[in-house]
Design a protein around this motif. Structure first.
Motif, PDB file in Angstrom:
ATOM      1  N   MET A   1       0.852  -1.190   0.000  1.00 46.42           N
ATOM      2  CA  MET A   1       0.000   0.000   0.000  1.00 46.42           C
ATOM      3  C   MET A   1       0.883   1.233   0.000  1.00 46.42           C
ATOM      4  N   SER A   2       0.473   2.229  -0.791  1.00 47.24           N
ATOM      5  CA  SER A   2       1.203   3.492  -0.833  1.00 47.24           C
ATOM      6  C   SER A   2       0.216   4.641  -0.930  1.00 47.24           C
ATOM      7  N   TYR A   3       0.555   5.731  -0.283  1.00 48.44           N
ATOM      8  CA  TYR A   3      -0.217   6.951  -0.414  1.00 48.44           C
ATOM      9  C   TYR A   3       0.759   8.100  -0.628  1.00 48.44           C
ATOM     10  N   GLY A   4       0.423   8.933  -1.599  1.00 49.54           N
ATOM     11  CA  GLY A   4       1.293  10.071  -1.910  1.00 49.54           C
ATOM     12  C   GLY A   4       1.709   9.999  -3.364  1.00 49.54           C
ATOM     13  N   ASP A   5       2.955  10.378  -3.638  1.00 52.17           N
ATOM     14  CA  ASP A   5       3.480  10.360  -5.001  1.00 52.17           C
ATOM     15  C   ASP A   5       4.140   9.011  -5.272  1.00 52.17           C
ATOM     16  N   THR A   6       3.529   8.232  -6.162  1.00 52.45           N
ATOM     17  CA  THR A   6       4.057   6.927  -6.497  1.00 52.45           C
ATOM     18  C   THR A   6       4.188   6.804  -8.019  1.00 52.45           C
ATOM     19  N   TYR A   7       4.847   5.745  -8.456  1.00 49.18           N
ATOM     20  CA  TYR A   7       5.113   5.530  -9.879  1.00 49.18           C
ATOM     21  C   TYR A   7       4.724   4.091 -10.246  1.00 49.18           C
ATOM     22  N   PRO A   8       3.435   3.773 -10.252  1.00 46.60           N
ATOM     23  CA  PRO A   8       2.986   2.396 -10.481  1.00 46.60           C
ATOM     24  C   PRO A   8       3.244   1.920 -11.903  1.00 46.60           C
ATOM     25  N   VAL A   9       3.353   0.598 -12.046  1.00 48.28           N
ATOM     26  CA  VAL A   9       3.602  -0.019 -13.348  1.00 48.28           C
ATOM     27  C   VAL A   9       2.589  -1.148 -13.554  1.00 48.28           C
ATOM     28  N   PHE A  10       1.767  -1.043 -14.600  1.00 48.93           N
ATOM     29  CA  PHE A  10       0.887  -2.125 -15.035  1.00 48.93           C
ATOM     30  C   PHE A  10       1.480  -2.814 -16.260  1.00 48.93           C
ATOM     31  N   GLY A  11       1.857  -2.009 -17.236  1.00 48.76           N
ATOM     32  CA  GLY A  11       2.400  -2.522 -18.480  1.00 48.76           C
ATOM     33  C   GLY A  11       2.888  -1.369 -19.329  1.00 48.76           C
ATOM     34  N   PRO A  12       3.652  -1.639 -20.389  1.00 47.17           N
ATOM     35  CA  PRO A  12       4.240  -0.558 -21.187  1.00 47.17           C
ATOM     36  C   PRO A  12       3.228   0.277 -21.946  1.00 47.17           C
ATOM     37  N   LEU A  13       1.979  -0.200 -22.116  1.00 40.21           N
ATOM     38  CA  LEU A  13       0.992   0.521 -22.911  1.00 40.21           C
ATOM     39  C   LEU A  13      -0.153   1.085 -22.088  1.00 40.21           C
ATOM     40  N   THR A  14      -0.305   0.634 -20.850  1.00 41.02           N
ATOM     41  CA  THR A  14      -1.422   1.096 -20.024  1.00 41.02           C
ATOM     42  C   THR A  14      -0.983   2.078 -18.949  1.00 41.02           C
ATOM     43  N   LEU A  15      -0.029   1.668 -18.124  1.00 43.88           N
ATOM     44  CA  LEU A  15       0.501   2.543 -17.068  1.00 43.88           C
ATOM     45  C   LEU A  15       1.916   2.099 -16.776  1.00 43.88           C
ATOM     46  N   TYR A  16       2.875   3.005 -16.973  1.00 41.98           N
ATOM     47  CA  TYR A  16       4.273   2.612 -16.847  1.00 41.98           C
ATOM     48  C   TYR A  16       5.085   3.737 -16.215  1.00 41.98           C
ATOM     49  N   GLY A  17       5.127   3.741 -14.894  1.00 43.50           N
ATOM     50  CA  GLY A  17       6.005   4.656 -14.165  1.00 43.50           C
ATOM     51  C   GLY A  17       5.606   6.108 -14.175  1.00 43.50           C
ATOM     52  N   THR A  18       4.345   6.420 -14.485  1.00 39.78           N
ATOM     53  CA  THR A  18       3.884   7.807 -14.451  1.00 39.78           C
ATOM     54  C   THR A  18       3.602   8.222 -13.004  1.00 39.78           C
ATOM     55  N   ARG A  19       3.986   9.433 -12.648  1.00 37.36           N
ATOM     56  CA  ARG A  19       3.741   9.890 -11.279  1.00 37.36           C
ATOM     57  C   ARG A  19       2.249  10.048 -11.025  1.00 37.36           C
ATOM     58  N   VAL A  20       1.783   9.467  -9.925  1.00 37.01           N
ATOM     59  CA  VAL A  20       0.388   9.580  -9.491  1.00 37.01           C
ATOM     60  C   VAL A  20       0.381  10.019  -8.039  1.00 37.01           C
ATOM     61  N   ARG A  21      -0.412  11.015  -7.719  1.00 37.28           N
ATOM     62  CA  ARG A  21      -0.563  11.430  -6.322  1.00 37.28           C
ATOM     63  C   ARG A  21      -1.896  10.885  -5.813  1.00 37.28           C
ATOM     64  N   GLY A  22      -1.826   9.898  -4.936  1.00 35.49           N
ATOM     65  CA  GLY A  22      -3.044   9.281  -4.412  1.00 35.49           C
ATOM     66  C   GLY A  22      -2.730   7.913  -3.844  1.00 35.49           C
ATOM     67  N   PHE A  23      -3.669   6.964  -4.019  1.00 34.65           N
ATOM     68  CA  PHE A  23      -3.516   5.611  -3.502  1.00 34.65           C
ATOM     69  C   PHE A  23      -3.041   4.684  -4.611  1.00 34.65           C
ATOM     70  N   SER A  24      -2.154   3.767  -4.253  1.00 33.53           N
ATOM     71  CA  SER A  24      -1.769   2.693  -5.170  1.00 33.53           C
ATOM     72  C   SER A  24      -1.303   1.520  -4.332  1.00 33.53           C
ATOM     73  N   GLY A  25      -1.323   0.355  -4.940  1.00 31.67           N
ATOM     74  CA  GLY A  25      -0.896  -0.827  -4.207  1.00 31.67           C
ATOM     75  C   GLY A  25      -1.339  -2.084  -4.908  1.00 31.67           C
ATOM     76  N   GLY A  26      -1.279  -3.190  -4.175  1.00 33.12           N
ATOM     77  CA  GLY A  26      -1.674  -4.448  -4.768  1.00 33.12           C
ATOM     78  C   GLY A  26      -1.756  -5.549  -3.743  1.00 33.12           C
ATOM     79  N   VAL A  27      -2.490  -6.607  -4.126  1.00 33.94           N
ATOM     80  CA  VAL A  27      -2.596  -7.829  -3.349  1.00 33.94           C
ATOM     81  C   VAL A  27      -2.002  -8.942  -4.199  1.00 33.94           C
ATOM     82  N   TYR A  28      -0.969  -9.624  -3.679  1.00 37.48           N
ATOM     83  CA  TYR A  28      -0.228 -10.616  -4.442  1.00 37.48           C
ATOM     84  C   TYR A  28      -0.329 -11.965  -3.732  1.00 37.48           C
ATOM     85  N   LEU A  29      -1.153 -12.850  -4.310  1.00 39.53           N
ATOM     86  CA  LEU A  29      -1.437 -14.143  -3.696  1.00 39.53           C
ATOM     87  C   LEU A  29      -0.747 -15.289  -4.422  1.00 39.53           C
ATOM     88  N   GLY A  30       0.212 -14.988  -5.261  1.00 43.42           N
ATOM     89  CA  GLY A  30       0.946 -16.029  -5.956  1.00 43.42           C
ATOM     90  C   GLY A  30       0.314 -16.396  -7.276  1.00 43.42           C
TER      91      GLY A  30
END
Length: 605
Positions: free
Chosen positions: A60-89
């Protein structure tokens, strides 16, 4: 009239990082404050974030983060807000919600906007059309236009199946401007001269594979987008599309798509109309093979001319292919690399000319035995050609002129050599490094006269040479010193509008020294100091010669294993800034001195 003249700019930056880890969880935070951060002038310069990691399962992150989904959807762009993930394998979910850009409106534009709001409310209260009243006020000179940047929000998620070494994912990002951030609506839009409020929806899928301890890697991504360049007025009904000539679009279709994006005539593509156009898609496929003394990589990209992702900065309307192989031999003492890349733009054919770019490169690195020097040789040739026709009687030439195209055909050759040599003078260990780079640009275009004037002035050749020298010495006492020198100089030849060859020159020389000393015979207690001076000059015909002198001095102190303290001072003289009279008119320019002082402390625990 009293005009406030610009004062010397003083910039202050303060930052800190904090992290804590215990057993299965981690907590960290960071912030950087910049005194130039101003919502009336620029996008955020300050940075802050708070991050939590629970055993790698929940992030979990709040503030200025640089999330990565993929090279064409979201790739390291600065976002101010909530980001994170749930990784269950096997099943994973990543998300982001926040602000891509904040509202930016100047004090002057803010005052005008308030005046527009007053006119709007008064017209509404009087039962008049606000649109026509605002237009009348603009035409009458009692009201001015204003501009600004809307707050731009993002919502996105990526669902994936599989671990990181074999994973397939689906992702979306939705970016939308907040019209309310500037008090904007369809009636007030007649007074607004900035970029209209927009919306962007991207849908994509990706696949990643890593096998044999990452020796074999493969990835592929595909995405398409819907973009609305003006969402003023919101979604429109079926009759509006019929009047605009769009057929086959029912009200049910509009109701369905409007749940995801604003549907009006500014939407690209219009749902069910031209959705199969290849220019609406972007895809990339690539991989790496690292076995049998080879490191082979290859990638193909296709970014359609109408594809847009507001959450990822990619070059649009281009197709490219890249391949490179690094081969190692002679017991890993020799490395040979060959690379090739080509690209073509203008896939959508919106322009009259398409630019073809080809890049071929070679590099040889030799790590010679018996205390011989380490050598590296490299050569790159880059060719650019937009196939401009100079036949002034042809239809293509007319189309080129109408499209304001200019001929481009040039070759740039870059050669470099680097040598590093370890030797001893007495008991002192020394490392000397020498580097040289030459870059020559050959412009093959020629002057072109059309309509009685110079349409294209002709070739713009350029050459640049760079030399670097450094010597590092390790002394008997725990001291290491470095002396370095670097020089670059070049010329650029070009023809002016009178077809007269002009030549611009630039040079830069820098001199530096540094020392690293271990204090109290402890490896974790170390003092480093460095200093240098750089001299630069730029001489372009018909302009004043620019000469800069830059001085840099700093130190770093590491102590008690966990502490570090940095100081740096930079002074640059010769900068030119405009001078103003009491009415705010530019009357000339003057030289200024720029000073930057930086202090930084780090504590690791």
């Amino acid at each position: 009239t009293v005009v406030e003249l610009p004062a010397a700019v003083r910039v202050r930056r303060v930052g800190a990082d904090l992290s804590y880890e215990k057993n299965w969880w981690q907590l960290s935070g960071t912030f950087d404050f910049d005194s130039q951060d101003d919502p009336r002038k620029n996008q955020p310069l300050n940075r802050y974030s708070v991050n939590a990691n629970v055993d790698g399962v929940l992030l979990m992150s709040y503030g200025d983060t640089y999330p990565v989904f993929g090279p064409l959807t979201l790739y390291g762009t600065r976002v101010r807000g909530f980001s994170g993930g749930v990784y269950l394998g096997i099943f994973n979910l990543e998300f982001v919600q926040g602000e891509l850009e904040r509202k930016v409106i100047s004090k002057t534009n803010g005052s005008i906007r308030d005046s527009v709001n007053d006119v709007y409310r008064a017209a509404k209260d009087a039962g008049q059309s606000p649109d026509s009243v605002i237009i009348a006020a603009l035409n009458g000179g009692t009201l001015s236009t204003y501009s600004g940047n809307f707050k731009r929000n993002i919502l996105g998620a990526r669902f994936s199946v599989g671990p990181q070494n074999l994973q397939w994912g689906l992702a979306f990002t939705k970016v939308k401007d907040d019209q309310g951030s500037l008090g904007y609506n369809s009636a007030k839009s007649v007074a607004f001269t900035g970029e209209k409020p927009q919306e962007n929806l991207v849908l994509g899928t990706d696949f990643r594979m890593q096998l044999f301890q990452k020796r074999l890697q493969f990835d592929a991504s595909v995405a398409t987008s819907f973009t609305n360049t003006d969402i003023t007025g919101g979604t429109l009904d079926e009759s509006v599309f019929e009047q605009a000539g769009f057929t086959g679009l029912t009200q049910d279709d509009i109701d369905l798509f409007s749940d995801f994006i604003t549907v009006n005539t500014n939407l690209t593509p219009i749902p069910l109309d031209g959705i199969s156009d290849n220019n609406l898609y972007a895809y990339t496929i690539g991989g790496a093979f690292n076995m049998y003394n080879n490191n082979l990589t290859a990638r193909y990209r296709h970014h359609g001319g109408y594809f847009q992702s507001y959450a990822t900065s990619i070059q649009r309307d281009i197709e490219s292919f890249e391949i490179a192989d690094r081969i190692r031999f002679w017991q890993n003492r020799a490395f040979f690399t060959v690379s090739y890349a080509n690209s073509t733009n203008n896939l959508s054919k919106r322009n009259t000319n398409s630019l073809d770019t080809r890049n071929l490169g070679f590099q040889l690195a030799l790590f010679l035995p018996n205390q011989l020097p380490t050598l590296t040789f490299a050569f790159n040739t880059i060719n650019r050609d937009n196939n401009f026709t100079t036949d002034t009687k042809s239809q293509k030439f007319t189309d080129q002129v109408d499209g304001n195209a200019r001929p481009e055909e040039n070759t740039t050759n870059v050669f470099s050599v680097n040598a590093s040599y370890l030797f001893f003078l007495g008991t002192y260990r020394n490392t000397a490094t020498v580097s040289y780079t030459s870059s020559i640009r050959d412009d093959k275009t020629r002057p072109l006269i059309y309509g009685g004037s110079v349409y294209h002035a002709g070739p713009a050749d350029a050459d640049n040479n760079m030399v670097g020298l450094s010597l590092t010495t390790e002394w008997k006492i725990p001291l290491r010193t470095t002396i370095n020198f670097a020089y670059s100089g070049g010329t650029t030849e070009f023809a002016d509008t009178a077809n007269v060859i002009q030549k611009g020159k630039s040079t830069t020389s820098s001199y530096g020294v540094g020392a690293d000393y271990i204090l109290l015979n402890k490896q974790d207690t170390r003092m480093s100091i460095y200093g240098g001076v750089a001299l630069s000059s730029v001489d372009i015909p018909n302009t004043d010669k620019l000469s800069l002198v830059s001085f840099n001095l700093g130190q770093r102190l590491n102590f008690l294993k966990k502490h570090s303290f940095y100081l740096n001072f930079n002074l640059t003289s010769g900068l030119k800034v405009p001078e103003y009279d009491t009415s705010g008119n530019v009357t000339g320019e003057k030289s200024e001195v720029n000073r930057i002082f930086t202090a930084r402390y780090e504590y690791t625990f």
